[in-house]
Design an enzyme around this catalytic site. Structure first.
Site, short mmCIF file in Angstrom:
data_model
loop_
_atom_site.label_atom_id
_atom_site.label_comp_id
_atom_site.label_asym_id
_atom_site.label_seq_id
_atom_site.Cartn_x
_atom_site.Cartn_y
_atom_site.Cartn_z
CB ILE A 499 8.51 -7.90 7.38
CG1 ILE A 499 7.27 -8.23 6.55
CG2 ILE A 499 8.64 -8.83 8.56
CD1 ILE A 499 7.41 -9.52 5.78
CB VAL A 501 7.11 0.78 5.68
CG1 VAL A 501 6.22 2.01 5.68
CG2 VAL A 501 7.27 0.23 7.09
CG PHE A 504 -0.87 -1.05 -0.83
CD1 PHE A 504 -1.78 -0.85 -1.85
CD2 PHE A 504 -1.17 -1.97 0.16
CE1 PHE A 504 -2.96 -1.56 -1.88
CE2 PHE A 504 -2.35 -2.68 0.13
CZ PHE A 504 -3.26 -2.47 -0.89
N GLY A 505 0.95 0.71 2.17
CA GLY A 505 0.69 0.47 3.58
C GLY A 505 1.78 -0.43 4.14
CG ASN A 506 2.71 -0.48 7.91
OD1 ASN A 506 3.51 0.22 7.29
ND2 ASN A 506 2.11 -0.09 9.01
CG ASP A 617 7.59 -0.20 -10.18
OD1 ASP A 617 8.58 0.43 -10.61
OD2 ASP A 617 7.14 -0.05 -9.03
#
Ligand SMILES: *[C@@H]1O[C@H](CO)[C@@H](O)[C@H](O)[C@H]1NC(C)=O
Ligand SMILES: *[C@@H]1O[C@H](CO)[C@@H](O)[C@H](O)[C@H]1NC(C)=O
Length: 832
Positions: A499, A501, A504-506, A617
């Protein structure tokens, strides 16, 4: 035309008509200015190419420094004696050179972190400026144990040329050797070609350049010994994506005939570059393909790409026709090299400017046959161009400012190029200048980790990997999931369950044992966001429980996996509900409630724990909405425990373009007020339903914060607010809200309110809106329309689009297209 120019043209004309080509042109260049300084060295040093670097005593008049440590070490591993000594500065220091000639000069800085008793140079962080240009910002050699050469081409306009070294707080700067050397005038012509749309690009000489790649295609390594300008040219093999479909071709160097043209000579590139090329492999029957070279670049800069050609393969004229593409755009079509000078083996080069807006996918150069079966490339140079604030590293100029209004557009464009990455779901725009290697191999920089296709080599994390040992020994980190359990839940990481991307990754959506939906964030093994941030995030999140913070359910670190399991936020990021996704628009009341929720979450972060936590952030993609639209702040990977209030954390600058507190960037001192600044931008996004930076808009509107505050001060906030809100909300409520945003965006952190104050103002704005709705209900009890008016997404889109020339529409549709094709199924993105 002046008489002397006329004479010059006549001479050129005559020389063309008599001898068209010269076999042996003067291929040496003698620089007028030639400062070679071996910093920290007691003796003159001769380097392998024969040049003499001057000692400390010969150069002491050039240096102005408050302190100055000379260090030296004998190290058998380094190629050049200039690396055996260095100068270290714990305070600002300058080298000033008196130039004899204006114009482009090479600036070469040599860094090698030698061992010494003064400072650990591996840890040294510093900036380097040259006159008005920022060359390096928060530079760090980053455990690189090889010598580092930074090369620049700078157009000097004043006789005094100053290189300044600025150590960060409590750090040091160092330098092993400096070269300031005149470059020939013809090296950078004022005019190049713009790529898209194809046309002239004028004004190249007003930029500073940093050569980042220089390739001798199909040929050998050329060292500074073999190039009269001291350049190094490397093989193109590592950059060629399909080298099995390519072959190297070469001829004797004396076969190369330079035209008698004032614009090209061996100083542009040595004969050796033109005497070799990479061509299409001729053992393949199908030549309908391109040869492709791919370069890692910093997506926030424009680049000058110089392509060198010389037809050393054809047997006769008009035999070779090929196309040249840069970033998938046609750069030269149907190139017939023999037609340019009416001869073969004549060097030719083409300068192409790749605008920052075309830099989203890195840099590729391709050649493919047009009306023939071959295509060649002899050399490729890639030079980073200074940005509008005269920086070659980062977003800010030498004064630490973002530049005045005239520079805004392009600065914003820089941000936009990066934000585009975010739009297509590629993750958080995290700025990580610090502790990252620069340029030549920027694989570890933010610009590349946005792009999965440049996923790094994993070495970045290597040092700190906790070889498979569980963190679970430390108490209170939430539930520990086994890898098998998560593999099963995600159907062995079925891409259909992705859901989101991110860098850091998926992020996978799955259901765990008790039927609870969870978001599983799996760090990819070569993610740059290494184990440190993984651990930070676990530690942060497990300490924090709050209705307005996304909660961590558990984690898994089996087999060096970095997996976090979060509560699932079914309505995804706030941004998706504001613009770009065609979701039903949020009412003013909903927006107020969401902003209040997020403000509560941040307020808790700042004040709810003993030491206080700075998020670092804050942005609309990090504010997630659950199924009842409750806002929760996400993504603590960058968070920092910090002394709050009067204290600050001195740290590397991290954060996202468009949201970055300018004061934080300038002072590198992080306080909770940096989050307040970013939250001010979030408030404006909610009010105006547009991105913080949008370079498609007229210049004064590009930066949302600037534009909205300008409108507000003129009393015309409705000019910038979401047109869907006009009439549907209380003007007083909007005013209160805009005031809160304005205070958050104060230049100085000290003038910004605390999150608690912001919260108070937002709640007041909500009360005003509720009173307005109540009154409206009473007055128009018979109206059919609710205040939370649903409007079709198309309508919303049209209303929102204030400019409407064709180009703008086209760009918008491209953006949406790439989103839908790539991330159609990803409408609910959790975390990054
Ligand atoms: C470079 O110069 C050296 C010395 O002049 C010469 O021996 C060598 O062949 C040259 N290399 C190339 C690649 O031209
Ligand atoms: C070569 O590359 C260009 C630009 O990327 C592309 O449009 C073209 O279709 C390619 N040609 C072949 C034969 O693949």
């Amino acid at each position: 035309m002046s008489p002397s120019m006329a004479v010059l043209l006549v001479i050129i004309f005559l020389s063309f008509s008599s001898t068209a080509f010269s076999q042996s042109p003067s291929d040496t260049f003698t620089p007028k200015d030639n400062f070679l300084v071996d910093c920290g060295s007691d003796n003159t040093t001769e380097v392998p190419d024969g040049r003499q670097f001057q000692s400390e005593s010969q150069t002491s008049s050039l240096l102005q420094a408050k302190d100055g440590y000379k260090v030296s070490a004998n190290d058998a591993n380094v190629s050049s004696p200039i690396y055996s000594s260095a100068r270290i500065f714990k305070d600002e220091a300058k080298y000033s050179f008196n130039l004899t000639q204006p114009g482009f000069h090479w600036v070469r800085l040599h860094f090698y972190p030698i061992k010494n008793n003064v400072f650990d140079l591996q840890q040294a962080s510093f900036s380097v400026n040259a006159n008005k240009y920022v060359l390096l910002h928060s530079f760090n050699v980053d455990n690189n144990s090889n010598p580092i050469l930074k090369e620049y081409l700078i157009n000097a306009t004043e006789a005094q040329f100053t290189i300044s070294f600025l150590p960060l707080k409590n750090s040091a700067a160092f330098i092993n050797a400096i070269e300031i050397v005149s470059a020939p005038n013809i090296l950078i012509a004022d005019k190049g070609a713009a790529l898209f749309p194809v046309g002239d690009f004028n004004g190249l000489t007003s930029y500073a350049f940093q050569p980042v790649y220089r390739l001798n295609n199909g040929g050998p390594l050329i060292t500074s010994t073999n190039d009269t300008l001291g350049r190094v040219w490397v093989s193109d093999q590592p950059f060629l994506t399909n080298s099995n479909m390519a072959k190297s071709v070469s001829v004797a160097t004396d076969a190369i005939k330079f035209p008698n043209s004032p614009s090209i000579s061996p100083v542009i590139a040595p004969q050796t570059v033109y005497a070799s090329a990479t061509a299409m492999a001729d053992n393949l029957t199908n030549t309908n393909y391109n040869l492709t070279w791919k370069f890692d670049v910093d997506n926030s800069f424009s680049y000058l790409v110089r392509l060198h050609f010389c037809d050393i393969v054809s047997k006769s004229l008009n035999d070779l026709y090929f196309n040249v593409y840069v970033n998938q755009k046609m750069a030269v079509s149907n190139l017939d090299l023999s037609a340019i000078n009416g001869a073969l083996a004549v060097p030719y080069f083409k300068d192409i400017v790749v605008d920052v807006s075309l830099m989203t996918g890195g840099l590729t150069v391709q050649i493919g046959p047009a009306n023939s079966a071959n295509a060649i490339m002899n050399g490729i140079e890639v030079m980073k161009m200074s940005n509008p604030v005269n920086s070659l590293d980062g977003e800010f100029g030498v004064d630490g400012k973002e530049g005045d209004g005239s520079n805004r557009t392009a600065v914003a464009a820089v941000g936009f190029a990066m934000m585009f990455g975010a739009f297509v779901g590629l993750g958080a725009m995290v700025i990580k200048w610090h502790k990252r290697p620069q340029d030549w191999d920027r694989r570890n920089s933010f610009s590349s980790w946005l792009l999965p296709l440049h996923a790094g080599d994993g070495s970045f994390m290597g040092g700190s990997k906790t070889s498979g040992s569980h963190l679970s020994t430390s108490a209170g980190l939430g539930r520990y999931f086994s890898l098998a359990e998560l593999q099963e839940a995600t159907k062995n990481w079925d891409p259909k369950t992705i859901i989101g991307v991110g860098g850091f990754g998926n992020v996978f959506l799955c259901v765990i044992d008790d039927g609870t939906q969870v978001a599983v964030k799996r760090g990819n093994s070569d993610s740059e966001q290494g184990i440190t941030e993984f651990q930070t995030e676990i530690q942060m999140l497990s300490k924090l429980r709050h209705r307005h913070l996304v909660s961590l359910i558990g984690y898994c670190d089996e087999n060096e996996e970095m997996i976090l399991v979060y509560e699932y936020m079914s309505n995804g990021p706030l941004r998706n509900h504001l613009y770009g996704k065609n979701l039903p628009p949020l009412s003013w009341k909903q927006r107020l409630e969401i902003c209040i929720g997020a403000a509560r979450g941040l307020h808790y972060l700042h004040t709810g724990t003993a030491q206080g936590i700075i998020h670092r952030d804050v942005k609309t993609t990090n504010i997630l909405l659950d199924d009842s639209f409750t806002a929760k702040v996400a993504d603590f990977g960058l968070s920092k425990d910090g002394p709050m209030g009067q204290g600050h954390v001195s740290t590397a600058v991290k954060g996202s373009f468009g949201y970055l507190d300018p004061e934080y960037f300038r002072l590198q001192q992080l306080t909770d007020k940096s989050d307040v600044y970013s939250f001010g931008v979030v408030l404006l996004e909610a009010l105006c339903a547009r991105a913080p930076l949008n370079p498609q808009l007229p210049r004064e509107q590009v930066n949302l914060a600037d534009w909205a505050l300008q409108c507000k001060r003129k009393g015309s906030i409705e000019k910038v607010m979401d047109p869907l809100l006009v009439g549907a909300c209380d003007p007083e409520s909007v005013n209160k809200f805009a005031e809160a945003a304005e205070k958050c965006l104060a230049d100085s952190g000290a003038d910004r309110p605390s999150m608690g104050d912001v919260l108070w103002n937002l709640e007041y704005a909500l009360q005003l809106q509720e009173a307005f709705l109540q009154a409206k209900d009473d007055n128009e009890s018979d109206t059919k329309y609710p205040h939370d008016l649903p409007i079709s997404p198309q309508e919303a889109n049209n209303n929102n689009n204030d400019g409407d020339d064709a180009k703008e529409k086209q760009d918008v549709s491209i953006e949406i297209h790439s989103e839908t094709t790539m991330f159609d199924q990803l409408s609910n993105v959790t975390a990054r």
